[in-house]
Design an enzyme around this catalytic site. Structure first.
Site: not given
Length: 378
Positions: A237, A309
């Site tokens: 992330h 993702d």
């Protein structure tokens, strides 16, 4: 005193100028964002729809995606806690149904409606949906019991999702659990808390049964995060992540659940943003032809859909994401997920269109992906 006042005025002028630059910079950002949106919305519709079907986009308000959905410039939406916060099930259901009506009225195929409902700590539509226990709670049960309970959990969750209008669940996690202290910078992935078990056979068994339960209710599943984040220390992330484990070790452990489940299930695969040295030391898996077309499609024979993702993640967004999104398509990825900040769809679509104009999109790869999307809809 006069000299002092004059010096003070001279020193204050740069501060005033700097202060004035802030609203000017914000106004400039706003202008360029609107211009980018205008350019994307004005592109030839046939071209926009061909590439748009490859995007799944998150949003804050329905107005952010209504025109994109109605024109066929996106293939799906991602709904999460910001869409559900303070809303009833009926309100969220009506919003999703409204977007699907826009598609029907335009003669377009239904939107993919994706959500992140794994159970446990990743249950982004809870509330208003109930929170389910994580699949890891089943790992210690006898095999026949855990299979039954996993299938029941999948069916129960699938019924809740399909009632809401969700057609794709980004679950289950089939990364392995490795017992080690969590990295201090891991504020997002938290794979050790989300993984089912450390034993590939147990993960395969529980995940397969869970997927079967989802499918009985008409909800598609997604294996994540290919080719495995269990050993990865960094949080994708926020930053680049790298896995240096040898390929033969990965084949016996991390890759086994992906490979075995895909032999018996029509689930999608989510490609992670981690760099796997054994496959491709230069590119994240989500942008790697060696990982997607080589290992997944070539060696394992997978013919289903691959979704990235979130492309807003620091592991790729901060590293020439414009080239990266093109590399994903050329690698054999089918769906580009832009979930955290759906507004990034516009610059990313511009990147794809610019690459198309320069002949940088591999036509054979795109045609294969178009065919897979068409087959999935039918």
């Amino acid at each position: 005193m006069r000299r002092g006042r004059e010096a003070s005025r001279r020193q204050g002028r740069p501060l005033v100028a700097l202060w004035c630059c802030v609203p000017l910079a914000l106004a400039g950002d706003w202008f360029w964002a609107r211009l980018r949106e205008h350019r994307v919305m004005s592109m030839p519709l046939e071209l926009g729809q061909r590439y748009g079907q490859h995007f799944i986009v998150g949003y804050e308000s329905v107005g952010d995606v209504a025109s994109l959905a109605a024109r066929g410039l996106i293939g799906g939406i991602f709904v999460t806690h910001r869409n559900a916060a303070g809303w009833s099930l009926e309100q969220l259901r009506d919003e999703i149904a409204h977007l699907q009506r826009l598609r029907r009225d335009a003669g377009l195929p239904p939107l993919i409606v994706a959500a992140d409902q794994e159970g446990g700590i990743v249950s982004h539509l809870s509330p208003p949906l109930p929170v389910h226990a994580p699949l890891s709670d089943l790992a210690g049960l006898p095999p026949d019991v855990r299979r039954t309970k996993a299938r029941e959990m999948g069916a129960e969750l699938g019924a809740e999702l399909v009632d809401l209008g969700v057609t794709l669940d980004f679950a289950p996690v089939v990364d392995l659990r490795f017992e080690r202290p969590a990295a201090s910078t891991d504020n997002g992935s938290r794979i050790a808390r989300r993984a089912i078990d450390s034993d590939p056979a147990v993960v395969t068994e529980i995940a397969t049964a869970f997927i079967q339960g989802l499918q009985t209710k008409g909800v598609s599943a997604t294996l994540k995060h290919f080719p495995g984040l269990g050993r990865v220390q960094e949080d994708t992330h926020a930053e680049r992540a790298r896995l240096a484990t040898r390929a033969d070790d990965l084949a016996r452990s991390d890759w086994a659940p992906f490979r075995e489940i895909l032999r018996q299930s029509p689930a999608l695969v989510m490609a992670s943003h981690a760099i796997i040295d054994a496959i491709d030391p230069l590119h994240p898996a989500s942008q790697s032809k060696a990982a997607i077309s080589g290992l997944l499609r070539g060696e394992w024979g997978f013919e289903g859909l691959v979704v990235t993702d979130d492309l807003d993640m620091g592991a790729v967004y901060r590293h020439d994401i414009c080239s990266g999104v093109v590399a994903s398509l050329n690698a054999g990825v089918d769906l580009l997920l832009v979930s955290y900040d759906g507004r990034q769809y516009y610059p990313l679509m511009e990147c794809v269109l610019a690459a198309d104009a320069k002949g940088q999109i591999e036509r054979q790869m795109l045609a294969g992906s178009d065919a897979r999307l068409h087959a999935r809809r039918n």
